[in-house]
Design an enzyme around this catalytic site. Structure first.
Site, PDB file in Angstrom:
ATOM      1  N   ARG A   1      -5.664 -11.591 -41.691  1.00  0.00           N
ATOM      2  CA  ARG A   1      -5.813 -10.138 -41.625  1.00  0.00           C
ATOM      3  C   ARG A   1      -6.813  -9.389 -41.302  1.00  0.00           C
ATOM      4  NH1 ARG A   1      -2.960 -10.079 -47.546  1.00  0.00           N
ATOM      5  NH2 ARG A   1      -5.182 -11.015 -47.896  1.00  0.00           N
TER       6      ARG A   1
ATOM      7  N   LYS B   1      -0.912 -29.251 -48.446  1.00  0.00           N
ATOM      8  CA  LYS B   1      -0.305 -29.610 -50.052  1.00  0.00           C
ATOM      9  C   LYS B   1      -0.746 -28.383 -50.518  1.00  0.00           C
ATOM     10  CE  LYS B   1      -4.297 -30.935 -52.500  1.00  0.00           C
ATOM     11  NZ  LYS B   1      -4.807 -31.615 -53.512  1.00  0.00           N
TER      12      LYS B   1
ATOM     13  N   ASP C   1      -2.209 -35.055 -45.850  1.00  0.00           N
ATOM     14  CA  ASP C   1      -2.781 -35.551 -47.034  1.00  0.00           C
ATOM     15  C   ASP C   1      -3.970 -36.163 -46.516  1.00  0.00           C
ATOM     16  OD1 ASP C   1      -3.391 -36.965 -49.098  1.00  0.00           O
ATOM     17  OD2 ASP C   1      -1.567 -37.391 -49.890  1.00  0.00           O
ATOM     18  N   HIS C   2      -4.991 -35.445 -46.655  1.00  0.00           N
ATOM     19  CA  HIS C   2      -6.297 -35.949 -46.013  1.00  0.00           C
ATOM     20  C   HIS C   2      -6.818 -37.116 -46.759  1.00  0.00           C
ATOM     21  CE1 HIS C   2      -7.889 -33.448 -49.201  1.00  0.00           C
ATOM     22  NE2 HIS C   2      -8.999 -34.504 -49.403  1.00  0.00           N
TER      23      HIS C   2
ATOM     24  N   LYS D   1      -9.124 -41.202 -44.799  1.00  0.00           N
ATOM     25  CA  LYS D   1     -10.052 -41.666 -45.481  1.00  0.00           C
ATOM     26  C   LYS D   1      -9.937 -43.182 -44.658  1.00  0.00           C
ATOM     27  CE  LYS D   1     -10.488 -39.043 -49.510  1.00  0.00           C
ATOM     28  NZ  LYS D   1     -11.997 -38.325 -49.597  1.00  0.00           N
TER      29      LYS D   1
ATOM     30  N   GLU E   1     -13.154 -36.778 -60.693  1.00  0.00           N
ATOM     31  CA  GLU E   1     -13.908 -35.944 -59.928  1.00  0.00           C
ATOM     32  C   GLU E   1     -15.004 -35.487 -61.038  1.00  0.00           C
ATOM     33  OE1 GLU E   1     -12.019 -32.767 -57.603  1.00  0.00           O
ATOM     34  OE2 GLU E   1     -10.261 -33.466 -58.324  1.00  0.00           O
TER      35      GLU E   1
ATOM     36  N   ASP F   1      -1.438 -31.440 -58.170  1.00  0.00           N
ATOM     37  CA  ASP F   1      -2.562 -31.308 -57.472  1.00  0.00           C
ATOM     38  C   ASP F   1      -2.920 -32.800 -57.044  1.00  0.00           C
ATOM     39  OD1 ASP F   1      -4.987 -29.895 -56.343  1.00  0.00           O
ATOM     40  OD2 ASP F   1      -6.092 -30.924 -57.685  1.00  0.00           O
TER      41      ASP F   1
ATOM     42  N   HIS G   1      -1.619 -37.343 -52.976  1.00  0.00           N
ATOM     43  CA  HIS G   1      -2.694 -38.603 -52.871  1.00  0.00           C
ATOM     44  C   HIS G   1      -2.415 -39.919 -53.551  1.00  0.00           C
ATOM     45  CE1 HIS G   1      -4.635 -35.156 -51.303  1.00  0.00           C
ATOM     46  NE2 HIS G   1      -5.395 -34.719 -52.438  1.00  0.00           N
TER      47      HIS G   1
ATOM     48  N   LYS H   1     -10.475 -33.981 -63.632  1.00  0.00           N
ATOM     49  CA  LYS H   1     -11.654 -33.332 -62.927  1.00  0.00           C
ATOM     50  C   LYS H   1     -12.608 -33.236 -64.222  1.00  0.00           C
ATOM     51  CE  LYS H   1      -9.526 -29.942 -60.039  1.00  0.00           C
ATOM     52  NZ  LYS H   1     -10.160 -30.245 -58.843  1.00  0.00           N
TER      53      LYS H   1
ATOM     54  N   LYS I   1     -17.969 -39.359 -59.960  1.00  0.00           N
ATOM     55  CA  LYS I   1     -16.778 -39.337 -59.020  1.00  0.00           C
ATOM     56  C   LYS I   1     -16.604 -40.511 -58.287  1.00  0.00           C
ATOM     57  CE  LYS I   1     -16.396 -36.730 -54.499  1.00  0.00           C
ATOM     58  NZ  LYS I   1     -14.810 -36.728 -54.556  1.00  0.00           N
TER      59      LYS I   1
HETATM   60  P1  NDP Z   1      -7.977 -19.188 -49.342  1.00  0.00           P
HETATM   61  O1  NDP Z   1      -7.506 -18.485 -50.876  1.00  0.00           O
HETATM   62  O2  NDP Z   1      -9.315 -19.169 -48.945  1.00  0.00           O
HETATM   63  O3  NDP Z   1      -7.045 -18.207 -48.501  1.00  0.00           O
HETATM   64  C1  NDP Z   1      -7.091 -18.510 -46.898  1.00  0.00           C
HETATM   65  C2  NDP Z   1      -7.092 -16.941 -46.294  1.00  0.00           C
HETATM   66  O4  NDP Z   1      -5.572 -16.625 -46.347  1.00  0.00           O
HETATM   67  C3  NDP Z   1      -7.873 -15.901 -46.825  1.00  0.00           C
HETATM   68  O5  NDP Z   1      -9.033 -15.975 -46.228  1.00  0.00           O
HETATM   69  C4  NDP Z   1      -6.965 -14.724 -46.711  1.00  0.00           C
HETATM   70  O6  NDP Z   1      -7.455 -14.350 -45.308  1.00  0.00           O
HETATM   71  C5  NDP Z   1      -5.745 -15.225 -46.507  1.00  0.00           C
HETATM   72  N1  NDP Z   1      -4.992 -14.975 -47.743  1.00  0.00           N
HETATM   73  C6  NDP Z   1      -5.199 -15.030 -48.894  1.00  0.00           C
HETATM   74  N2  NDP Z   1      -4.198 -14.563 -50.024  1.00  0.00           N
HETATM   75  C7  NDP Z   1      -3.303 -13.931 -48.984  1.00  0.00           C
HETATM   76  C8  NDP Z   1      -2.149 -13.300 -49.260  1.00  0.00           C
HETATM   77  N3  NDP Z   1      -1.662 -13.134 -50.383  1.00  0.00           N
HETATM   78  N4  NDP Z   1      -1.450 -13.020 -48.218  1.00  0.00           N
HETATM   79  C9  NDP Z   1      -2.031 -13.129 -46.875  1.00  0.00           C
HETATM   80  N5  NDP Z   1      -3.010 -13.763 -46.607  1.00  0.00           N
HETATM   81  C10 NDP Z   1      -3.842 -14.112 -47.693  1.00  0.00           C
HETATM   82  O7  NDP Z   1      -7.214 -20.563 -49.170  1.00  0.00           O
HETATM   83  P2  NDP Z   1      -8.056 -21.985 -49.027  1.00  0.00           P
HETATM   84  O8  NDP Z   1      -8.684 -21.609 -47.763  1.00  0.00           O
HETATM   85  O9  NDP Z   1      -8.688 -22.718 -50.020  1.00  0.00           O
HETATM   86  O10 NDP Z   1      -6.693 -22.868 -48.794  1.00  0.00           O
HETATM   87  C11 NDP Z   1      -5.824 -22.905 -47.537  1.00  0.00           C
HETATM   88  C12 NDP Z   1      -4.433 -23.762 -47.786  1.00  0.00           C
HETATM   89  O11 NDP Z   1      -5.255 -25.151 -47.997  1.00  0.00           O
HETATM   90  C13 NDP Z   1      -3.807 -23.593 -49.092  1.00  0.00           C
HETATM   91  O12 NDP Z   1      -2.410 -23.902 -48.852  1.00  0.00           O
HETATM   92  C14 NDP Z   1      -4.541 -24.593 -50.210  1.00  0.00           C
HETATM   93  O13 NDP Z   1      -3.576 -25.086 -51.000  1.00  0.00           O
HETATM   94  C15 NDP Z   1      -4.792 -25.820 -49.033  1.00  0.00           C
HETATM   95  N6  NDP Z   1      -5.781 -26.640 -49.552  1.00  0.00           N
HETATM   96  C16 NDP Z   1      -7.110 -26.061 -49.678  1.00  0.00           C
HETATM   97  C17 NDP Z   1      -8.144 -26.935 -49.830  1.00  0.00           C
HETATM   98  C18 NDP Z   1      -9.569 -26.190 -49.895  1.00  0.00           C
HETATM   99  O14 NDP Z   1     -10.448 -27.305 -50.297  1.00  0.00           O
HETATM  100  N7  NDP Z   1      -9.745 -24.982 -49.997  1.00  0.00           N
HETATM  101  C19 NDP Z   1      -8.045 -28.506 -50.009  1.00  0.00           C
HETATM  102  C20 NDP Z   1      -6.814 -28.791 -49.907  1.00  0.00           C
HETATM  103  C21 NDP Z   1      -5.305 -27.986 -49.760  1.00  0.00           C
HETATM  104  P3  NDP Z   1      -7.222 -12.684 -44.839  1.00  0.00           P
HETATM  105  O15 NDP Z   1      -7.178 -11.962 -45.927  1.00  0.00           O
HETATM  106  O16 NDP Z   1      -8.306 -12.294 -43.950  1.00  0.00           O
HETATM  107  O17 NDP Z   1      -5.962 -12.841 -44.084  1.00  0.00           O
END
Ligand code: NDP
Length: 525
Positions: A85, A192, A221-222, A226, A260, A279, A284, A384, A389
């Site tokens: 966005r 996930k 599922d990363h 591995k 972890e 989680d 996993h 956690k 780890k």
């Molecule tokens: P974030 O919370 O960082 O969100 C990613 C982007 O989505 C934000 O930068 C924002 O971009 C947009 N966003 C956030 N909330 C909303 C909302 N309510 N409505 C619309 N857009 C929104 O998520 P992550 O990057 O941490 O994770 C992304 C996915 O990956 C999730 O499903 C998470 O469960 C999964 N995941 C994440 C991991 C991690 O290490 N981070 C590990 C494993 C899975 P903008 O506002 O610019 O649109």
């Protein structure tokens, strides 16, 4: 005291590593160390990352893509389009992701600029279908300019609440179709969690299938990507000597541990809703369990491997929820010290309520009701803020049926133990008994180690690099199939319901000090 035989050269003989990759020519980009790491040329394509302004994109996806680029692992004709966005120009997006330019860092050497030329950014309003029409037009122009041939991957790196809406919008804009007059393939990648329980997982699946066929859906599922996790199947099914003892007759217990040192970090909003069972266990831990317990498929082909994993989930003995305490320990970390530094307890973390009852640790004993595994406990543990780890699988074998040494050594002879180490050491270790040198008859447990990187100098793919390559190749072997997702939820949902009943939430939770290895007694199995 254990001796490490593997530390002495010559104790482990190994054949020269047979490269799984064929040689191929890559355009000379002047990037040192650039090697071809895929067995066949990759289709040109555009990778569209929704949530490109977020944590996953910045911490995992972009570094993985850049690394692949540096190692020649991406198609020459590739474009990456970040969508979110937040309004942003292409250049601002590229600068935001630029790695630090320290000597030896991934950004050094000018490779970034070359990679960044393939990055674009498109602001998208998820609530407005016109915004997706604009995206479709933009992707069409890219196809014409960059020769990406209409092949697209849509990676949903956004909060799960947006998955259904985004899948629908992509479909409505005509971007999901692989037929109807459009050239090229289309794939959708979801992270996930796949739903919050069985019902929501099925709802999500229905939404994805409104626009995409199952073969187009990649549920990541990363963990499965591995190297050492993949190696479980090679170890089991490319060696004749282990499979005959891989059953209830010789194995007394299997442990799967994923601990972890990190706490909940900045993801409290998600974790408060999820807890450790959703989680870690729903995905996993279940996948690792399936790899350890499954039967050999007739051939190493995606659906056949998935079929065998599914049979394991189907054979899980329903958890005795009427008396969960016997087979399940739940915990939550309190304040403590990790690596010598003080850390707050879970309830003191930003975004967590001071009376939160969310479990951050679980140790679960489960059984698989089939001929191979009847009666063998599988102990799955994850948490956690633990002291170390570690991710590893340990196969504990039975003790010798009768000890001929009992008149000299006592009744017990320590059993053999096989450890498949995933982190920190990628290794395989076998513990067995030898005679301690000297006049007296004494036993000595020794360990024979194989380190995964031994005798290998080629590029090593990290989990996200492997996942991204497989998405581009269209290889779904390391991804979840929906029947597996549903069976995993069918097993876990009654446990979650039971644990989350008001009267049980507090009763079941044991607190542990951060930096410990979990609540007292949790590892006893
Ligand atoms: P974030 O919370 O960082 O969100 C990613 C982007 O989505 C934000 O930068 C924002 O971009 C947009 N966003 C956030 N909330 C909303 C909302 N309510 N409505 C619309 N857009 C929104 O998520 P992550 O990057 O941490 O994770 C992304 C996915 O990956 C999730 O499903 C998470 O469960 C999964 N995941 C994440 C991991 C991690 O290490 N981070 C590990 C494993 C899975 P903008 O506002 O610019 O649109």
């Amino acid at each position: 005291m254990e001796d490490r035989m593997g530390e002495h050269p010559g104790n482990v003989e190994s054949e020269p590593v047979r490269q799984a990759t064929a040689s191929c020519e890559t355009e000379d980009l002047g990037l040192s160390g650039r090697q071809c790491i895929t067995p066949e040329p990759l289709d040109p394509c555009t990778l569209v990352i929704f949530g490109a302004s977020g944590d996953l994109a910045a911490r995992k996806l972009m570094p993985a893509l850049f690394n692949l680029f540096r190692n020649g692992g991406l198609p020459d004709r590739l474009r990456i389009v970040g969508c979110a966005r937040t309004p942003m120009e292409d250049d601002a997006f590229r600068e935001k992701l630029r790695p630090a330019e320290e000597p030896g860092s991934p950004g050094a050497g000018g490779a970034w600029d070359e990679f960044a030329a393939r990055l674009h950014y498109q602001a998208v309003d998820y609530t407005d279908s016109a915004s997706f029409d604009e995206l479709a037009a933009f992707l069409g122009r890219l196809d014409a300019e960059a020769g990406t041939m209409g092949n697209r991957i849509f990676y949903l790196a956004v909060p799960p609440i947006l998955y259904e809406l985004l899948a629908r919008r992509i479909g409505e804009a005509g971007l999901a179709s692989e037929r109807e007059g459009r050239n090229g393939w289309a794939r959708i990648v979801v992270e996930k969690p796949f739903g919050h329980d069985l019902e929501t997982a099925m709802d999500l699946d229905r939404s994805l299938h409104e626009s995409f066929a199952e073969s187009q859906v990649f549920r990541i599922d990363h963990y499965l990507a591995k190297e050492t996790v993949q190696n479980v199947l090679i170890f089991r099914f490319a060696n004749a000597i282990f499979e005959p003892v891989w059953n209830r007759r010789y194995v007394s217990r299997v442990r799967i541990l994923a601990s972890e040192t990190l706490g909940v970090e900045h993801r409290a909003g998600y974790y408060e809703q999820a807890g450790v069972l959703r989680d870690m266990f729903q995905n996993h831990m279940m996948q690792v369990l399936a790899l350890i317990a499954m039967e050999p498929p007739p051939r190493f082909e995606t659906d056949w491997v998935m079929d065998e994993k599914t049979k394991v989930f189907r054979a899980l003995r329903p958890f005795p929820i009427e008396d969960p305490y016997e087979n399940l320990v739940l915990g939550q970390y309190g304040p403590g010290f990790v690596n010598g530094a003080p850390v707050p307890g879970y309830r003191q973390e930003a975004g967590v309520g001071e009376d939160s009852l969310t479990p951050t640790f679980a140790s679960m004993r489960i059984y698989i009701d089939n001929w191979r595994w009847q009666g063998v406990p599988f102990l799955l543990t994850s948490g956690k803020r633990l002291g170390r780890k570690v991710t590893e699988i340990t196969i504990e074998f039975r003790e010798v049926p009768h000890s001929i040494f009992r008149n000299v050594l006592g009744e017990r002879v320590a059993a053999n133990r096989l450890t498949l180490g995933i982190y920190p050491e990628e290794k395989i270790s076998l513990v067995f008994q030898t005679k301690n040198p000297g006049a007296a008859l004494r036993l000595r447990s020794v360990t024979m180690d194989f380190h995964y990187s031994q005798n290998y100098t080629g590029p090593v793919l990290d989990a996200y690099e492997k996942v991204l390559i497989d998405c581009i190749r269209g290889d779904r072997m390391l991804f979840w199939r929906q029947d597996g997702v549903e069976l995993s939820w069918s097993f876990l949902s009654p446990i979650l319901e039971r644990c989350e009943e008001c009267e049980n939430r507090g009763r079941m939770l044991r607190f542990y000090e951060a930096g410990s290895m979990g609540p007292e007694g949790a590892f006893d199995g």
